[in-house]
Design a protein around this motif. Structure first.
Motif, short mmCIF file in Angstrom:
data_model
loop_
_atom_site.label_atom_id
_atom_site.label_comp_id
_atom_site.label_asym_id
_atom_site.label_seq_id
_atom_site.Cartn_x
_atom_site.Cartn_y
_atom_site.Cartn_z
N ASP A 22 0.84 -1.19 0.00
CA ASP A 22 0.00 0.00 0.00
C ASP A 22 0.88 1.25 0.00
O ASP A 22 2.06 1.19 0.36
CB ASP A 22 -0.90 0.01 1.24
CG ASP A 22 -1.76 -1.24 1.33
OD1 ASP A 22 -2.24 -1.70 0.28
OD2 ASP A 22 -1.93 -1.75 2.45
N LYS A 23 0.30 2.37 -0.39
CA LYS A 23 1.07 3.62 -0.50
C LYS A 23 0.32 4.78 0.14
O LYS A 23 -0.90 4.87 0.06
CB LYS A 23 1.30 3.99 -1.97
CG LYS A 23 1.86 2.89 -2.83
CD LYS A 23 3.33 2.97 -2.92
CE LYS A 23 3.81 1.93 -3.93
NZ LYS A 23 5.11 1.48 -3.68
N LEU A 42 0.70 8.91 -0.34
CA LEU A 42 1.36 9.87 -1.23
C LEU A 42 1.21 11.29 -0.70
O LEU A 42 0.13 11.70 -0.28
CB LEU A 42 0.75 9.78 -2.63
CG LEU A 42 0.73 8.40 -3.26
CD1 LEU A 42 -0.05 8.43 -4.56
CD2 LEU A 42 2.13 7.87 -3.49
N GLU A 97 6.37 9.12 -1.50
CA GLU A 97 5.58 7.91 -1.67
C GLU A 97 6.03 6.96 -0.58
O GLU A 97 7.17 6.48 -0.59
CB GLU A 97 5.83 7.32 -3.06
CG GLU A 97 5.02 6.10 -3.36
CD GLU A 97 5.27 5.60 -4.77
OE1 GLU A 97 5.77 4.46 -4.91
OE2 GLU A 97 4.97 6.35 -5.72
N SER A 123 5.60 3.46 1.34
CA SER A 123 5.06 2.11 1.22
C SER A 123 4.90 1.52 2.60
O SER A 123 5.84 1.52 3.41
CB SER A 123 6.01 1.24 0.39
OG SER A 123 6.14 1.76 -0.91
N CYS A 124 3.70 1.04 2.88
CA CYS A 124 3.40 0.46 4.18
C CYS A 124 2.12 -0.37 4.07
O CYS A 124 1.38 -0.25 3.11
CB CYS A 124 3.27 1.53 5.25
SG CYS A 124 2.27 2.94 4.80
N LYS A 156 14.93 6.23 -3.74
CA LYS A 156 14.08 5.24 -3.08
C LYS A 156 14.95 4.51 -2.07
O LYS A 156 16.03 4.03 -2.39
CB LYS A 156 13.54 4.24 -4.10
CG LYS A 156 12.54 3.26 -3.51
CD LYS A 156 12.10 2.24 -4.52
CE LYS A 156 11.09 2.87 -5.47
NZ LYS A 156 10.47 1.86 -6.36
N GLU A 194 14.74 1.72 1.43
CA GLU A 194 13.89 0.79 2.13
C GLU A 194 14.49 0.42 3.48
O GLU A 194 15.69 0.57 3.70
CB GLU A 194 13.64 -0.47 1.30
CG GLU A 194 14.88 -1.25 0.96
CD GLU A 194 14.57 -2.39 0.02
OE1 GLU A 194 14.93 -3.53 0.37
OE2 GLU A 194 13.98 -2.15 -1.05
#
Length: 120
Positions: free
Chosen positions: A2-3, A5, A33, A35-36, A116, A118
């Protein structure tokens, strides 16, 4: 994944390699953005089960407006590092920093970097 934004957040900062940029300052735009896993928040409808948007905004604002860097690459890296450190729910972050009207020869609307990162 899921995102969440964040689009075109606008800040005023004093970043750049030229003395005028550090003295006069300029606008910067930031897109994020995040992500989680948003499934818990979707079911519970509870703020504690998601990423607090206000906190993300405040963190980003602090980096851009309270700190100083020569490069927008460094701004992006600092934002990514702080968000991943401060928010356990964020697995990956994409950060775009836009510098409108850069003081370089030629005709440019803007320059930007996008990184990006992580969670390791």
């Amino acid at each position: 994944m899921d995102k969440i934004l964040f689009n075109r957040m606008e800040f005023w900062g004093y970043h750049g390699v030229f003395p005028e940029e550090n003295k006069l300052g300029q606008r910067f735009y930031v897109d994020l953005e995040l992500s989680c896993d948003l499934s818990y928040a979707g079911r519970s409808d509870t703020l504690n089960d998601t990423v607090n948007y206000a906190h993300v905004y405040t963190t980003t604002k602090q980096v851009v407006e309270d700190e100083r860097y020569a490069l927008i690459e460094a701004i992006a890296e600092r934002i990514a590092t702080r968000l991943l450190t401060e928010h356990a729910r964020i697995v990956e972050v994409l950060v775009r920093v836009v510098k409108p009207d850069p003081p370089i020869p030629g005709h440019y609307q803007s320059v930007a970097v996008e990184i990006k990162r992580e969670r390791t």
